[in-house]
Design a protein around this motif. Structure first.
Motif, mmCIF file in Angstrom:
data_model
loop_
_atom_site.group_PDB
_atom_site.id
_atom_site.type_symbol
_atom_site.label_atom_id
_atom_site.label_comp_id
_atom_site.label_asym_id
_atom_site.label_seq_id
_atom_site.Cartn_x
_atom_site.Cartn_y
_atom_site.Cartn_z
ATOM 1 N N SER A 58 -17.235 45.253 2.452
ATOM 2 C CA SER A 58 -16.918 45.720 1.035
ATOM 3 C C SER A 58 -15.475 46.388 0.947
ATOM 4 C CB SER A 58 -17.844 46.621 0.527
ATOM 5 O OG SER A 58 -19.123 46.107 0.619
ATOM 6 N N LEU A 59 -14.605 45.763 0.076
ATOM 7 C CA LEU A 59 -13.246 46.373 0.276
ATOM 8 C C LEU A 59 -13.466 46.914 -1.291
ATOM 9 C CD1 LEU A 59 -11.181 43.572 1.564
ATOM 10 C CD2 LEU A 59 -12.024 45.615 2.823
ATOM 11 N N GLY A 60 -12.220 47.599 -1.621
ATOM 12 C CA GLY A 60 -12.119 48.271 -3.080
ATOM 13 C C GLY A 60 -12.232 47.189 -3.978
ATOM 14 N N SER A 61 -11.366 46.018 -4.014
ATOM 15 C CA SER A 61 -11.403 44.894 -4.794
ATOM 16 C C SER A 61 -12.331 43.626 -4.655
ATOM 17 C CB SER A 61 -10.150 44.803 -5.360
ATOM 18 O OG SER A 61 -9.391 44.132 -4.360
ATOM 19 N N GLN A 62 -12.732 43.606 -3.298
ATOM 20 C CA GLN A 62 -13.305 42.251 -2.992
ATOM 21 C C GLN A 62 -14.548 42.599 -2.175
ATOM 22 O OE1 GLN A 62 -10.132 40.397 -0.994
ATOM 23 N NE2 GLN A 62 -9.102 39.795 -2.536
ATOM 24 N N TYR A 63 -15.301 41.454 -2.087
ATOM 25 C CA TYR A 63 -16.333 41.449 -1.017
ATOM 26 C C TYR A 63 -16.163 40.168 -0.011
ATOM 27 C CZ TYR A 63 -19.530 43.954 -4.041
ATOM 28 O OH TYR A 63 -20.366 44.846 -4.996
ATOM 29 N N HIS A 64 -16.321 40.461 1.312
ATOM 30 C CA HIS A 64 -15.938 39.308 2.017
ATOM 31 C C HIS A 64 -17.232 39.004 2.944
ATOM 32 C CE1 HIS A 64 -11.379 39.776 2.412
ATOM 33 N NE2 HIS A 64 -11.789 40.238 1.393
ATOM 34 N N VAL A 65 -17.767 37.901 2.674
ATOM 35 C CA VAL A 65 -19.022 37.412 3.108
ATOM 36 C C VAL A 65 -19.069 36.508 4.605
ATOM 37 C CG1 VAL A 65 -21.371 36.525 3.039
ATOM 38 C CG2 VAL A 65 -20.295 37.987 1.140
ATOM 39 N N ILE A 66 -19.401 36.898 5.481
ATOM 40 C CA ILE A 66 -19.351 35.926 6.898
ATOM 41 C C ILE A 66 -20.719 35.476 7.253
ATOM 42 C CG2 ILE A 66 -18.860 35.932 9.304
ATOM 43 C CD1 ILE A 66 -16.813 38.389 8.792
ATOM 44 N N ARG A 67 -20.955 34.290 6.899
ATOM 45 C CA ARG A 67 -22.260 33.692 7.594
ATOM 46 C C ARG A 67 -22.265 32.752 8.575
ATOM 47 N NH1 ARG A 67 -27.107 33.750 5.052
ATOM 48 N NH2 ARG A 67 -28.620 32.135 5.634
ATOM 49 N N PRO A 68 -22.574 33.266 9.795
ATOM 50 C CA PRO A 68 -22.755 32.055 10.918
ATOM 51 C C PRO A 68 -23.562 31.099 10.480
ATOM 52 C CG PRO A 68 -23.023 34.464 11.668
ATOM 53 C CD PRO A 68 -22.889 34.308 10.162
ATOM 54 N N ILE A 69 -23.026 29.830 11.034
ATOM 55 C CA ILE A 69 -24.019 28.570 10.603
ATOM 56 C C ILE A 69 -25.069 28.444 11.627
ATOM 57 C CG2 ILE A 69 -24.101 26.076 10.435
ATOM 58 C CD1 ILE A 69 -21.164 26.522 9.261
ATOM 59 N N ALA A 70 -26.213 28.361 11.119
ATOM 60 C CA ALA A 70 -27.469 28.093 12.300
ATOM 61 C C ALA A 70 -27.885 26.604 12.262
ATOM 62 C CB ALA A 70 -28.459 28.822 11.897
ATOM 63 N N LEU B 172 -16.580 33.701 2.848
ATOM 64 C CA LEU B 172 -16.233 33.560 1.372
ATOM 65 C C LEU B 172 -15.676 34.963 1.264
ATOM 66 C CD1 LEU B 172 -16.444 32.131 -1.490
ATOM 67 C CD2 LEU B 172 -19.128 33.368 -1.291
ATOM 68 N N ALA B 173 -14.437 34.987 0.322
ATOM 69 C CA ALA B 173 -13.985 36.088 -0.377
ATOM 70 C C ALA B 173 -14.374 36.196 -1.728
ATOM 71 C CB ALA B 173 -12.483 36.258 0.128
ATOM 72 N N LEU B 174 -14.752 37.229 -2.220
ATOM 73 C CA LEU B 174 -14.885 37.427 -3.708
ATOM 74 C C LEU B 174 -14.453 38.486 -4.493
ATOM 75 C CD1 LEU B 174 -19.049 37.292 -2.991
ATOM 76 C CD2 LEU B 174 -17.609 35.456 -4.119
ATOM 77 N N ASP B 175 -13.919 38.262 -5.603
ATOM 78 C CA ASP B 175 -13.428 39.314 -6.490
ATOM 79 C C ASP B 175 -14.589 40.062 -6.944
ATOM 80 O OD1 ASP B 175 -12.654 40.772 -8.804
ATOM 81 O OD2 ASP B 175 -11.341 39.202 -9.437
ATOM 82 N N ARG B 176 -14.708 41.374 -6.451
ATOM 83 C CA ARG B 176 -15.626 42.330 -7.171
ATOM 84 C C ARG B 176 -15.971 42.485 -8.525
ATOM 85 N NH1 ARG B 176 -16.679 47.405 -3.052
ATOM 86 N NH2 ARG B 176 -18.290 47.706 -4.424
ATOM 87 N N THR B 177 -15.097 42.200 -9.151
ATOM 88 C CA THR B 177 -15.390 42.277 -10.844
ATOM 89 C C THR B 177 -15.959 41.172 -11.272
ATOM 90 O OG1 THR B 177 -12.946 41.546 -11.164
ATOM 91 C CG2 THR B 177 -13.182 44.012 -10.738
ATOM 92 N N ARG B 178 -16.037 40.010 -10.619
ATOM 93 C CA ARG B 178 -16.563 38.991 -11.168
ATOM 94 C C ARG B 178 -17.611 38.305 -10.356
ATOM 95 N NH1 ARG B 178 -13.193 34.355 -11.114
ATOM 96 N NH2 ARG B 178 -12.079 35.219 -9.501
ATOM 97 N N ALA B 179 -17.944 39.057 -9.348
ATOM 98 C CA ALA B 179 -18.963 38.533 -8.400
ATOM 99 C C ALA B 179 -20.318 39.052 -8.653
ATOM 100 C CB ALA B 179 -18.387 38.629 -6.981
ATOM 101 N N ASN B 180 -21.365 38.257 -8.332
ATOM 102 C CA ASN B 180 -22.738 39.080 -8.298
ATOM 103 C C ASN B 180 -23.122 38.690 -6.697
ATOM 104 O OD1 ASN B 180 -25.637 38.905 -8.095
ATOM 105 N ND2 ASN B 180 -25.730 38.719 -9.982
ATOM 106 N N LEU B 181 -23.078 39.692 -5.965
ATOM 107 C CA LEU B 181 -23.173 39.746 -4.527
ATOM 108 C C LEU B 181 -24.542 39.161 -4.092
ATOM 109 C CD1 LEU B 181 -22.121 40.067 -1.789
ATOM 110 C CD2 LEU B 181 -22.972 42.480 -1.899
ATOM 111 N N ALA B 182 -25.657 39.357 -4.946
ATOM 112 C CA ALA B 182 -27.017 38.680 -4.211
ATOM 113 C C ALA B 182 -26.978 37.133 -4.606
ATOM 114 C CB ALA B 182 -28.238 39.601 -5.347
ATOM 115 N N MET B 183 -26.392 36.622 -5.818
ATOM 116 C CA MET B 183 -26.393 35.233 -6.130
ATOM 117 C C MET B 183 -25.571 34.740 -5.117
ATOM 118 S SD MET B 183 -28.578 34.525 -8.237
ATOM 119 C CE MET B 183 -28.122 32.983 -8.113
#
Length: 123
Positions: free
Chosen positions: A75-87, A98-109
């Motif tokens: 979690s950054l001030g303006s972004q979320y960065h999600v790392i998902r190892p592939i199984a 995946l890098a997301l803009d915190r103001t526009r993203a729904n993290l759970a979704m």
């Protein structure tokens, strides 16, 4: 089953997505990228986040944890960065980034959608 290009487009279709990559964490190389900006160089992010994954795997090994990483969230001030190892299905040693803009993203979704993309990905 979708290939990498289709999966990257699906990742960029997640609300708030600003950059997506499929990364080989043994080499730090991005196998595919989409999005990014002058402030988000996905090649640099791929290499740097490789070290995050390797560090977590080493720590789990040191602790004797017999488990797998579902995802890593930064979690950054303006972004979320999600790392998902592939199984499974040949994805060993790879992760989705995946890098997301915190103001526009729904993290759970976003996490839910990323899991579904991983499940369909054919590498």
């Amino acid at each position: 089953m979708p290939n990498m290009d289709i999966s990257l487009k699906e990742m960029m279709g997640i609300d708030g997505a600003v950059g997506a990559a499929v990364v080989d964490y043994s080499s730090g190389m991005a196998l595919g990228v989409l999005g990014g900006s002058k402030d988000l160089d996905l090649q640099v992010a791929a290499a740097g986040n490789t070290e995050v994954v390797k560090a977590k795997l080493r720590t789990m090994d040191s602790l004797g944890l017999k488990d797998t990483i579902e995802d890593i969230l930064i979690s950054l001030g303006s972004q979320y960065h999600v790392i998902r190892p592939i199984a499974g299905r040949g994805g060993k040693g790879l992760f989705l980034y995946l890098a997301l803009d915190r103001t526009r993203a729904n993290l759970a979704m976003a996490r839910h959608n990323l899991r579904a993309i991983e499940d369909k990905l054919d590498i």
